[in-house]
Structures are given as structure tokens and as C-alpha cells.
Design a protein around this motif. Sequence first.
Motif, PDB file in Angstrom:
ATOM      1  N   LYS A   1      43.973  24.696  51.252  1.00  0.00           N
ATOM      2  CA  LYS A   1      45.317  25.061  51.720  1.00  0.00           C
ATOM      3  C   LYS A   1      45.640  26.532  51.464  1.00  0.00           C
ATOM      4  O   LYS A   1      45.026  27.196  50.638  1.00  0.00           O
ATOM      5  N   LYS A   2      46.622  27.022  52.192  1.00  0.00           N
ATOM      6  CA  LYS A   2      47.124  28.374  51.975  1.00  0.00           C
ATOM      7  C   LYS A   2      48.416  28.268  51.147  1.00  0.00           C
ATOM      8  O   LYS A   2      49.390  27.658  51.601  1.00  0.00           O
ATOM      9  N   VAL A   3      48.374  28.822  49.955  1.00  0.00           N
ATOM     10  CA  VAL A   3      49.431  28.598  48.969  1.00  0.00           C
ATOM     11  C   VAL A   3      50.119  29.917  48.596  1.00  0.00           C
ATOM     12  O   VAL A   3      49.460  30.879  48.195  1.00  0.00           O
TER      13      VAL A   3
ATOM     14  N   ILE B   1      37.630  29.640  42.430  1.00  0.00           N
ATOM     15  CA  ILE B   1      37.845  28.737  41.292  1.00  0.00           C
ATOM     16  C   ILE B   1      38.843  27.633  41.668  1.00  0.00           C
ATOM     17  O   ILE B   1      38.672  26.478  41.308  1.00  0.00           O
ATOM     18  N   ALA B   2      39.894  28.016  42.420  1.00  0.00           N
ATOM     19  CA  ALA B   2      40.982  27.079  42.712  1.00  0.00           C
ATOM     20  C   ALA B   2      40.693  26.188  43.926  1.00  0.00           C
ATOM     21  O   ALA B   2      41.333  25.158  44.105  1.00  0.00           O
TER      22      ALA B   2
ATOM     23  N   ILE C   1      44.774  17.871  46.101  1.00  0.00           N
ATOM     24  CA  ILE C   1      46.024  18.088  46.840  1.00  0.00           C
ATOM     25  C   ILE C   1      46.026  19.442  47.552  1.00  0.00           C
ATOM     26  O   ILE C   1      46.570  19.590  48.643  1.00  0.00           O
ATOM     27  N   PHE C   2      45.378  20.436  46.912  1.00  0.00           N
ATOM     28  CA  PHE C   2      45.500  21.808  47.416  1.00  0.00           C
ATOM     29  C   PHE C   2      44.252  22.286  48.169  1.00  0.00           C
ATOM     30  O   PHE C   2      44.266  23.355  48.771  1.00  0.00           O
TER      31      PHE C   2
ATOM     32  N   PRO D   1      51.840  27.155  37.724  1.00  0.00           N
ATOM     33  CA  PRO D   1      51.463  26.676  39.062  1.00  0.00           C
ATOM     34  C   PRO D   1      49.942  26.679  39.296  1.00  0.00           C
ATOM     35  O   PRO D   1      49.403  25.721  39.858  1.00  0.00           O
ATOM     36  N   LEU D   2      49.252  27.729  38.837  1.00  0.00           N
ATOM     37  CA  LEU D   2      47.794  27.731  38.987  1.00  0.00           C
ATOM     38  C   LEU D   2      47.178  26.590  38.172  1.00  0.00           C
ATOM     39  O   LEU D   2      46.227  25.931  38.623  1.00  0.00           O
ATOM     40  N   ALA D   3      47.740  26.335  36.986  1.00  0.00           N
ATOM     41  CA  ALA D   3      47.248  25.221  36.169  1.00  0.00           C
ATOM     42  C   ALA D   3      47.404  23.890  36.908  1.00  0.00           C
ATOM     43  O   ALA D   3      46.512  23.033  36.876  1.00  0.00           O
ATOM     44  N   VAL D   4      48.529  23.712  37.588  1.00  0.00           N
ATOM     45  CA  VAL D   4      48.745  22.483  38.370  1.00  0.00           C
ATOM     46  C   VAL D   4      47.692  22.349  39.471  1.00  0.00           C
ATOM     47  O   VAL D   4      47.162  21.259  39.720  1.00  0.00           O
TER      48      VAL D   4
END
Lengths: 314, 314
Positions: A296-298, A34-35, A292-293, A282-285
Motif C-alpha cells: 500500500k501507499k501510506v 523493511i515495511a 494489512i499494509f 505508526p511504523l511500529a504498527v
Amino acid sequence: MKIPQWADVLEAHSRISGLVHRTPVFSCRSVNKIAGCEIYFKCENFQMVGAFKFRGATNAVLSLDSAFAEKGVATHSSGNHAAALALAARNRGIKAYIVMPETAPHIKQAAVAGYGAQITFCAPTLEARETTLERVVSETGATFIHPYNNFDVVCGQATAARELIEESGPFDVVMAPVGGGGLLSGTAISVKSMQPQTMVIAAEPVNADDACRSFKTGVLQPPLKPNTVADGLLTALGPLTFAIIRKYVDDILCAEEETIIRAMRIIWERMKLIAEPSAAVPLAVILENREIFEGKKVGMILTGGNVDLERLPF
Amino acid sequence: MKIPQWADVLEAHSRISGLVHRTPVFSCRSVNKIAGCEIYFKCENFQMVGAFKFRGATNAVLSLDSAFAEKGVATHSSGNHAAALALAARNRGIKAYIVMPETAPHIKQAAVAGYGAQITFCAPTLEARETTLERVVSETGATFIHPYNNFDVVCGQATAARELIEESGPFDVVMAPVGGGGLLSGTAISVKSMQPQTMVIAAEPVNADDACRSFKTGVLQPPLKPNTVADGLLTALGPLTFAIIRKYVDDILCAEEETIIRAMRIIWERMKLIAEPSAAVPLAVILENREIFEGKKVGMILTGGNVDLERLPF
């Protein structure tokens, strides 16, 4: 102003390690899908008292010289810091004095009282809180432990990110929500000390964006009638946390209320974790800034799980 | 009737281990205090598809000879088994045919369809389900994988208790809820094979107590209008699961609806875990029978976390 160094964090970590849970780190394929990135959640909802706040409170209580400690600790709060300080004090065998608005939910009063703290009620205004706290402190000699603008509290909160990086790093980005900035500043110190090339991106509700405005302007901005479901993020930065954030944080991004609620629901439904609204910011961002993400590994601090089940936002 | 032996469980475990999560075991001081005993929860709510059912379905799908497998698998279910079988089939690259009542919640239809299964809808009666499934099986040549009365499914479910004992045993008691008995019979085989002195106590809602009545009378009893919030436990035992349960289970105890809801809420609030009502029935049994469990070390399968957040019982 004395800013915590990496050595202070390491000292805090060994000081609190017998009392604080080393919480697990979870990752979930369907959330990653999803992200559009790979997220590792540091599950501080499983921390004692249900939130990361227990780290900072424990470090602050254990850092007191015994002459101060024997007179107890005090704070004003109706939230996680009150419960955290109450339990940290009980663990050391000292008194905790908590000033709470008389309108605080009964369940929160009961939690703090259950940890053996002495509660003093006040009118539900900031002024009443502060004057009541001053009176309690002068009567008892207890040490005021600020919920975030406190050197030892920041060092304690920093330990969560250290564990997260040790367990699942290195990361491209580490994220934390920002309210008063205790968690964010601690997180930033750990990240930049362990992996200077990793970005630190904070997350804040659009409807309580004072940290973002302060960060962009370089001047501490007051909150402007903050009104968000993320009730842990209503507070403003303090001078200490603002200084650390200016030095170490790469960016602060904001998310809308409906995205915060959607992110919270994704964590509940997909990960089977009870996370409070603040923990979902943070997940909402990420959901609002996929470009931006992307890929990536977050690393992400899932701050806590104290939610009133009678008042869910969905 | 061929009853699974310990060697069959070990074989199942190595067969499924690359595909199935080794879920964590959680313990919580405040829950232990409320319950008066020391409980270790095997968190199958974190399993793929959100429930232990994925273990049995995966083992059944992987156990098929390729001549059978290439024609696919089929079942009738609107619950966790349908999603589990759909994903297990996709993982092996074969088809899954799921018969579902047309009244099944849209979210469950979407989950099963999302795993690539082919759904056939039918009227919401047991008869319609069975005749529709027979038709699907005869048209496709798919193998029917029963949700619990199936040798390979039982072996797969048994692996959860094995991991629980390996990680946190030995226990005085191991508990699981009972509906059709697939989880319970698998759990009992693992417990009695690994630690014969450990008691196996099953938990069932008073309002769906057919397994308890069957166990006490020694004769398979039909469900009598079961009506419980624990919607995963509405089914009746099958001949295979009943035979295993008679052989290995020490007792089946029942809990009232209001205690089940209270137990579920305790797990949510204290452990910050999303557990479905069925998963809370063993804790409810402890709360209603404190004298039996007082001071004991208890292993418990927390079965799953698939809950409709729009319809919480509290």
C-alpha cells in the motif's frame, strides 16, 4: 458539540501559513523494503519547536479576538504544547502563562522560558496542575488553550495532513499516532475531506491503549496506568476529539514497546532523522501488521523530534 | 598532474544525476543564532548510503570504459567509500571487491555485503590493506578506485557544492571538512568556478591537523597519530587533492574535540538531523572563530549521517 468542517481547516491553514513551516515529505527505499509498503513521512520534527503542536497552538492564538488576546493565553503542560503555545503567543506579542510540574526536566523549563512565557510551578499531580491553572486564569484573565480538546487546535493540526496529501497523495492509508487525539482528529478531517476513499488508521502503544478501547466500545475509557516509551501519547481522548475520531477514523491499531523502539531506530538509522518515540508508533504498527499494509501507499505524520539524547531507549 | 576543470564537473553531474539524490538544503534559525551567521546545510546525510561519498564512487564507476568495467572495481576501506563503491558497482551491474580490516564493525561489513560486494578481510594495518588490495586487483583485473585521490571521484564530490550554490547561493563562504581532501577539492573547484569571489574555508580537527600543516607549509605532511571523534577525517591528503587545495582553498581552520561534539549535538538537537561527527567539524570551526564568520552567509556540506548509535559521544 461543534465539529470542525473542511472550511475551518482551510481558514486555519491560511491563518497560520506565514508562521508555520511547510515541512518536507520524505520517503526512504530501505524503510519501504523493511515495511513492505511505500511510506511518505510528513516531517513535523522539522516544524518550529520540533513538533506539529506549533500548528494548533498558532491557530488557537491567532483565532482569539483582540480583547481576549491582550490578556494572554494559558495552559498546563510540560511537553511540546507548552513550548508551542509560548512561541505562538510571543509571535502575536501576547503573554503565555504555563503551569508546569516542578519535576519537569530543566531543559523543557528552559525552552519555555526562552520563548518568554511565564512559568508557574506546581506539584506533579493532575489535581495540582488543574487547580494551579484555574488560579492563574482567574488572576490574569488569560484564555486557557487546551492541548487537544479545542476546536482551533484541531483545525491547526489538520493542516499537516492537508500538506502531506497535496504533496504526495493520493494515499491508500494515512496514519497518525493517538494520545489526546488532536492530531488524529485533525488528520482524519483533512483526509476524509480531500480523499474520502483513503483509510485513516491510528497507532497507539499497547501500554497506553485507552483510545483503542474507547474506539472499540464507543465509550470514552480512562487510561489505565499508561506506561510507554512514547511519552507524548500518555493523555486520554477528550469529548471533542473522541467525537471526531468516532466519525472519521477507520481503525486504531496498537504496537508493543519493543516494536516502537525498533521502529524508532529504523527511522534514525535509515532516514537519518531524529524522531521522538511517539513518532515511531505508526511504523511500529505496520511492522506488527504487515498483511494489512502490504504493497500500500501510506502517508504518515512524523510528529516530532524532541528527544532527550541522554536517555535514548537504545 | 591533470586537475579537474569545471567542464569535468558538469559532465560528472549529468552522468550521475539519475542515480544520486539531489539532497535538500536546510537552514535553522536557532543554529544561526548560536553561530552568529546564516548557515545553509547541504544534507548529504540523506544521500544514498548516508554520505556524499556515493557521488564520487558513482562517477568513478560510470566513467570506466566497458572493457575495464566488466572486470569490476576494488578498494580498501571500512567506511562510507566502501559502501558507496559497492552500491555504485551494483547499480552498473559489475563486481565490487572490498578489502576490509577484520576488525571492521559488523554493521559496516553487513552494509557492504548487503550491496553485493565481495569482501576480503585483512589484518588491521595499512600495509596489510595495501598488499591485500594489490593481490585482489592482480587476481581479478578490477580497477582500484581510490577513495579521494582520484580524478573522477573529485569530480563527483564537486557536484554537492554545485547543487548547494544553485539552490541557496551566492555565499560569502563555503565550508567542508577535510580528511583525504576529495570533498574539499571538489567543493573548491565548484565554488571558484561558479563564484570566484566566495571564500572556501576547510575545517579539520586539531587532533588530525595534517591537511592544515600541509596547507601552511606547502609540503604534504604525514598525519601524526590522529585521534579524533571525527573518524571520517583520519586520512591524509593525496597528491591530487593537495594540488587542488593549494590552488583553490582560502584557508583551513581547526577545531577542538569538545567543540566538535558540541557542534554535533547542536545539529542533532536543533535541526533534528543525524549527522556524523565529521559533518559537525565546520560548525565547530565557526563556534571557535565567530569573528571570522559574524553576519556572513555560509554554505556548508553536511557530509553524512552514519553513526553507531551504541557509541554516541554524548
